[in-house]
Motif scaffolding. Structure first.
Motif, mmCIF file in Angstrom:
data_model
loop_
_atom_site.group_PDB
_atom_site.id
_atom_site.type_symbol
_atom_site.label_atom_id
_atom_site.label_comp_id
_atom_site.label_asym_id
_atom_site.label_seq_id
_atom_site.Cartn_x
_atom_site.Cartn_y
_atom_site.Cartn_z
ATOM 1 N N GLY A 145 0.816 -1.205 0.000
ATOM 2 C CA GLY A 145 0.000 0.000 0.000
ATOM 3 C C GLY A 145 0.854 1.261 0.000
ATOM 4 O O GLY A 145 2.062 1.224 0.290
ATOM 5 N N LEU A 146 0.221 2.361 -0.321
ATOM 6 C CA LEU A 146 0.919 3.649 -0.447
ATOM 7 C C LEU A 146 1.686 4.024 0.818
ATOM 8 O O LEU A 146 2.867 4.358 0.754
ATOM 9 C CB LEU A 146 -0.103 4.751 -0.802
ATOM 10 C CG LEU A 146 0.431 6.179 -0.874
ATOM 11 C CD1 LEU A 146 1.484 6.311 -1.957
ATOM 12 C CD2 LEU A 146 -0.721 7.151 -1.109
ATOM 13 N N ILE A 147 1.051 3.978 1.963
ATOM 14 C CA ILE A 147 1.707 4.394 3.213
ATOM 15 C C ILE A 147 2.913 3.505 3.509
ATOM 16 O O ILE A 147 3.994 3.997 3.850
ATOM 17 C CB ILE A 147 0.715 4.408 4.386
ATOM 18 C CG1 ILE A 147 -0.348 5.492 4.156
ATOM 19 C CG2 ILE A 147 1.431 4.635 5.713
ATOM 20 C CD1 ILE A 147 -1.478 5.495 5.171
ATOM 21 N N ARG A 148 2.760 2.216 3.354
ATOM 22 C CA ARG A 148 3.862 1.293 3.631
ATOM 23 C C ARG A 148 5.038 1.541 2.683
ATOM 24 O O ARG A 148 6.194 1.538 3.101
ATOM 25 C CB ARG A 148 3.394 -0.153 3.519
ATOM 26 C CG ARG A 148 4.509 -1.133 3.880
ATOM 27 C CD ARG A 148 4.045 -2.551 3.887
ATOM 28 N NE ARG A 148 3.128 -2.738 5.003
ATOM 29 C CZ ARG A 148 2.258 -3.725 5.084
ATOM 30 N NH1 ARG A 148 2.158 -4.609 4.133
ATOM 31 N NH2 ARG A 148 1.479 -3.842 6.136
ATOM 32 N N GLU A 149 4.743 1.782 1.416
ATOM 33 C CA GLU A 149 5.813 2.035 0.447
ATOM 34 C C GLU A 149 6.523 3.357 0.737
ATOM 35 O O GLU A 149 7.734 3.465 0.562
ATOM 36 C CB GLU A 149 5.267 2.011 -0.984
ATOM 37 C CG GLU A 149 4.805 0.640 -1.443
ATOM 38 C CD GLU A 149 5.912 -0.398 -1.532
ATOM 39 O OE1 GLU A 149 7.107 -0.057 -1.492
ATOM 40 O OE2 GLU A 149 5.582 -1.602 -1.641
ATOM 41 N N MET A 150 5.777 4.350 1.186
ATOM 42 C CA MET A 150 6.408 5.631 1.549
ATOM 43 C C MET A 150 7.320 5.442 2.752
ATOM 44 O O MET A 150 8.457 5.917 2.757
ATOM 45 C CB MET A 150 5.340 6.685 1.820
ATOM 46 C CG MET A 150 4.602 7.115 0.554
ATOM 47 S SD MET A 150 3.401 8.409 0.865
ATOM 48 C CE MET A 150 4.497 9.808 1.151
ATOM 49 N N HIS A 151 6.835 4.755 3.775
ATOM 50 C CA HIS A 151 7.641 4.538 4.979
ATOM 51 C C HIS A 151 8.905 3.747 4.664
ATOM 52 O O HIS A 151 9.963 4.015 5.239
ATOM 53 C CB HIS A 151 6.820 3.838 6.058
ATOM 54 C CG HIS A 151 5.820 4.741 6.704
ATOM 55 N ND1 HIS A 151 4.886 4.304 7.607
ATOM 56 C CD2 HIS A 151 5.596 6.073 6.559
ATOM 57 C CE1 HIS A 151 4.135 5.317 7.988
ATOM 58 N NE2 HIS A 151 4.549 6.395 7.368
ATOM 59 N N ALA A 152 8.803 2.779 3.751
ATOM 60 C CA ALA A 152 9.983 1.978 3.371
ATOM 61 C C ALA A 152 11.066 2.845 2.737
ATOM 62 O O ALA A 152 12.240 2.476 2.738
ATOM 63 C CB ALA A 152 9.567 0.866 2.406
ATOM 64 N N ARG A 153 10.694 3.993 2.223
ATOM 65 C CA ARG A 153 11.641 4.909 1.571
ATOM 66 C C ARG A 153 11.892 6.166 2.414
ATOM 67 O O ARG A 153 12.423 7.144 1.931
ATOM 68 C CB ARG A 153 11.101 5.290 0.191
ATOM 69 C CG ARG A 153 11.213 4.138 -0.767
ATOM 70 C CD ARG A 153 10.234 4.230 -1.910
ATOM 71 N NE ARG A 153 10.342 3.023 -2.725
ATOM 72 C CZ ARG A 153 9.814 1.843 -2.390
ATOM 73 N NH1 ARG A 153 9.108 1.718 -1.287
ATOM 74 N NH2 ARG A 153 9.987 0.783 -3.165
#
Length: 182
Positions: A145-153
């Motif tokens: 999901g968007l939030i998880r992908e943002m946090h991963a970066r």
């Protein structure tokens, strides 16, 4: 003339129900178009806004209100027709001359189908960037999901999830990060 200096980023919120299926005599339909312009020169975000759409074929469920924060009363009072929103988008964003993007295929699909069903000219170009697919291609793994992908970066999510304008902004931030840090 096609313009490459900015990408239009959208996020669609639609009527939804707790069990997933629309009740009898209702169907999933757009209730918010979140939109912004991503400036490709410097990653700045321009003209972030939300177009609230009055539903015609469904009611906003309590579950949908809890998820999106959009109430039937707010949509009735501040909402406009899908046709009016599409017209405003074309005029304000030069959207027929720019690439547009979203996180996943849902936004593109529901916009296309609702415009087709209503006989409304589609407000975007034929060039769509699916940020979720692009992310999967670049990483070699299925995107989350968007939030998880943002946090991963290490990209900070701004605003509220399931707010069209905020999700469009965050999708634009992720897209710029991906393209500049390949």
């Amino acid at each position: 003339m096609f313009l490459y200096d900015k990408i239009i980023v959208i996020d669609i919120e639609a009527t939804c129900w707790e069990k997933g299926q629309a009740p009898e005599n209702q169907k999933r339909e757009i209730i918010e178009i979140g939109i912004c312009k991503l400036n490709m020169a410097d990653g700045s975000i321009e003209d972030q806004r939300s177009y609230l759409i009055r539903p015609v074929h469904s009611e906003v469920s309590r579950y949908c209100t809890e998820l999106t924060g959009l109430t039937p009363e707010k949509l009735e009072k501040k909402g406009i027709s899908l046709q009016e929103a599409c017209s405003r988008i074309k005029n304000r964003y030069s959207s027929l001359q720019r690439t547009y993007a979203g996180y996943g295929g849902f936004d593109k699909t529901i916009m296309e189908s609702q415009c087709r069903e209503a006989g409304i000219r589609f407000p975007f170009s034929e060039t769509y960037l699916d940020v979720k697919v692009l992310l999967s291609l670049m990483s070699g793994e299925k995107a989350a999901g968007l939030i998880r992908e943002m946090h991963a970066r290490n990209i900070e999510f701004q605003g509220t999830a399931h707010s069209g304008a905020d999700d469009a902004l965050n999708t634009a931030k992720l897209l710029y990060h991906m393209l500049k840090n390949k």
